[in-house]
Design a protein around this motif. Structure first.
Motif, PDB file in Angstrom:
ATOM      1  N   LYS A  47      59.887  32.917  -2.451  1.00 45.26           N
ATOM      2  CA  LYS A  47      60.392  31.418  -2.532  1.00 45.26           C
ATOM      3  C   LYS A  47      58.789  30.851  -2.568  1.00 45.26           C
ATOM      4  N   SER A  48      57.825  31.055  -2.222  1.00 45.11           N
ATOM      5  CA  SER A  48      56.576  30.616  -1.670  1.00 45.11           C
ATOM      6  C   SER A  48      56.549  30.416  -3.805  1.00 45.11           C
ATOM      7  N   THR A  49      56.450  31.309  -4.299  1.00 45.61           N
ATOM      8  CA  THR A  49      55.523  31.771  -5.226  1.00 45.61           C
ATOM      9  C   THR A  49      56.930  31.220  -5.896  1.00 45.61           C
ATOM     10  N   ASN A  52      55.104  27.488  -5.339  1.00 44.50           N
ATOM     11  CA  ASN A  52      53.941  26.959  -6.657  1.00 44.50           C
ATOM     12  C   ASN A  52      54.235  26.707  -7.921  1.00 44.50           C
ATOM     13  N   GLU A  82      58.424  20.164   1.859  1.00 41.85           N
ATOM     14  CA  GLU A  82      57.289  20.115   0.285  1.00 41.85           C
ATOM     15  C   GLU A  82      58.494  20.177  -0.170  1.00 41.85           C
TER      16      GLU A  82
END
Length: 251
Positions: A47-49, A52, A82
């Motif tokens: 998810k974080s990728t 980004n 976010e």
């Protein structure tokens, strides 16, 4: 679920690779963030990728594309502060200010509340309401007192509100915190000009190797600032806006 996120993120990465050469560049917020090409072999499986990758789209000015990917990401992973911030920024950049303000207000009470206040401050400035702009940016600065971008924005809003003396502290703080940022350099040069320090302004612009076109823009902007008198409209009665199309260091 991981397979679905992998698919969405791969699509986002493909979008970035396709537009990397054609992405717009310039001054302002987008140029203050590091622009990096997506590594060809980047492991796109978290998810974080994916977040980004969406942020990289926004860094390159792909605001419409980023909105599509925010929708896709939230469908799979839910709404978070976010993603709300990314949505608010995208909506503001494409001119949907009412919708953007609604999203920014949802950030109150979250860990990114300061960014929400900053967004509201930029929207107020874009509408020519520099009093409201300074109030919102002051709230952002209180919550994140070492953010050079917020400090630079606040200094600019003070100047456009005719409160040049109050711009001195935040613009100098920004210039010492992140002296290499184009946004900070531009607003510092503007402050020095309107504060009557022309020789210092010219020396600073020389040192930063600012192109002639940018120096001319700063000179024009300085003519709009009158200490002690808020400037809210031009000679045709059109509100003066905090937009990159008119001033590259306030968006």
């Amino acid at each position: 679920m991981k397979a679905r996120i992998f698919s969405l993120a791969t699509t986002a990465a493909s979008t970035l690779v396709l537009v990397a050469c054609a992405a717009p560049s310039g001054y302002g917020l987008a140029s203050d963030r590091a622009s990096a090409a997506v590594p060809e072999e980047a492991p796109i499986n978290t998810k974080s990728t994916y977040v980004n990758l969406i942020q990289q789209m926004q860094q390159k000015g792909l605001w419409f594309a980023s909105l599509a990917h925010i929708d896709a990401f939230e469908q799979q992973s839910g709404v978070s502060p976010e993603t709300l911030l990314m949505r608010g920024d995208a909506l503001r950049q494409i001119g949907q200010h009412d919708e953007s303000a609604t999203v920014y207000r949802k950030l109150m009470g979250t860990p990114v509340e300061a960014a929400g206040y900053r967004g509201l401050g930029l929207i107020a400035g874009a509408r020519g309401d520099f009093l409201q702009s300074t109030q919102m940016l002051e709230q952002a600065q209180r919550r994140n007192p070492t953010d050079a971008i917020v400090l630079s924005d606040l200094a600019y809003a003070y100047m456009r509100a005719g409160r040049v003396a109050q711009a001195r502290v935040p613009v100098m703080q920004a210039s010492q915190l992140q002296p290499g940022l184009a946004k900070v350099q531009g607003n510092l040069a503007l402050f020095l000009l309107v504060d009557g320090q022309r020789s210092q302004a010219e020396a600073m612009m020389d040192g930063a190797k600012m192109p002639a076109s940018l120096r001319e823009a700063i000179e024009r902007e300085a003519q709009l600032v009158q200490p002690g008198h808020a400037v809210v409209a031009d000679s045709a009665g059109v509100p003066l806006r905090l937009k990159a199309s008119q001033w590259p260091f306030s968006n």
